[in-house]
Design an enzyme around this catalytic site. Structure first.
Site, short mmCIF file in Angstrom:
data_model
loop_
_atom_site.label_atom_id
_atom_site.label_comp_id
_atom_site.label_asym_id
_atom_site.label_seq_id
_atom_site.Cartn_x
_atom_site.Cartn_y
_atom_site.Cartn_z
N SER A 74 0.84 -1.19 0.00
CA SER A 74 0.00 0.00 0.00
C SER A 74 0.89 1.26 0.00
CB SER A 74 -0.98 -0.05 1.19
OG SER A 74 -2.02 0.87 1.02
N ASP A 91 -9.32 -5.32 -5.25
CA ASP A 91 -8.90 -4.31 -4.28
C ASP A 91 -9.79 -3.07 -4.42
OD1 ASP A 91 -7.59 -2.31 -2.79
OD2 ASP A 91 -5.62 -3.10 -3.26
N HIS A 113 -7.58 -5.53 -0.42
CA HIS A 113 -6.51 -4.69 0.13
C HIS A 113 -6.00 -5.29 1.43
CE1 HIS A 113 -4.27 -1.01 -0.47
NE2 HIS A 113 -4.29 -0.84 0.84
#
Length: 288
Positions: free
Chosen positions: A114, A240, A268
């Protein structure tokens, strides 16, 4: 766990495996503590022949909190006024290099998830001489045209912080569930235990806000990534909702020769079921 003096800060870290093995440094994302890299995953990588290091970024977990800095104005940042960002992704990348120095690491493989993926991208741009390979997971280039969040996912991320432990934990469980992998759903008891562990270890919403400012203010890395000449792996889930898979595809397109691994059903997060495939891909890019 231990602390290292790095870039004028104290960074909390721990390690797995043999210090004589090639170092592999794990970099976590926005407001996320290093324990988001689960111990079993770190042990899996160590078992593949790496000296694994995970650490808390500045302003999160047990690393230095920078509460003396002013609160960023995200609306002004979004409008193009970058002056209110207390620091940038390049500063977070410099922290990683400071950690390398403190641990006596000349060069390392780096893996980021991320915002951590953004940090390792910045490392590849700013400090290529300190890297052996780069792996960017569920991340994006900073180009606003790619990697866009679903509106409901962005709303989850930007809601005001809860005022009580009970509500904060409930919010975290909801976030984990909804942002996670529909192909690999987690048990509710696991999500609750995770939320409680993270809350009780170190909760710091002000640091999360400054992380968000760093992401917004750091801009688009696409052009700079084209100059990267390192072995590179880009991993993304096709489900995601927070950073659309287009962000991963754009990252792989920007880095010459990068391998792209799209994992069906992954959202995610990093579900346990995909760890072996991910470890295999990391081995490939590192040449282990």
């Amino acid at each position: 766990m231990a602390r290292a003096q790095a870039n004028g800060l104290e960074l909390e870290y721990d390690t797995f495996g043999d210090p004589g093995d090639p170092p592999l440094v794990l970099v976590m994302g926005l407001g996320a503590q290093m324990i988001t890299w689960e111990e079993d995953f770190c042990a899996l990588l160590a078992g593949r022949g790496f000296f694994v290091v995970r650490y808390d970024n500045r302003d999160v977990g047990l690393s230095t909190w920078l509460d003396d800095l002013p609160a960023p104005d995200l609306a002004a940042l979004a409008a193009g006024d970058l002056a209110t960002a207390p620091y940038l992704l390049s500063d977070l990348a410099d922290d990683a290099v400071g950690l390398f120095d403190a641990l006596g690491i000349a060069k390392a493989h780096v893996v980021g998830a991320s915002m951590g993926g953004m940090i390792v991208q910045q490392l590849a741009i700013d400090h290529p001489d300190r890297l052996l390979s780069v792996t960017s997971i569920m991340s994006t280039t900073g180009d606003p045209a790619v990697g866009r969040a679903e509106p409901w996912a962005l709303a989850l991320l930007t809601r005001p912080p809860a005022n009580t432990r009970e509500q904060a934990i409930a919010d975290s469980v909801e976030g984990y569930r909804r942002l996670g992998s529909p192909g690999y759903p987690d048990d509710e008891a696991f999500l609750l235990a995770k939320a409680e562990l993270h809350y009780d270890r170190a909760r710091h919403p002000a640091g999360t806000l400054r992380h968000a400012a760093a992401v917004v203010a750091s801009g688009d890395r696409t052009a700079a990534l084209r100059s990267v000449r390192l072995p590179a792996l880009v991993v993304h889930g096709d489900a995601d909702p927070l950073i659309n898979v287009s962000g991963g595809k754009a990252t792989a397109e920007a880095i010459p020769g990068a391998e792209l691994l799209v994992i069906p059903g992954m959202g995610h997060n990093l579900p346990r079921a995909v760890w072996p495939e991910l470890a295999d891909a990391i081995e490939r890019v590192t040449g282990q």
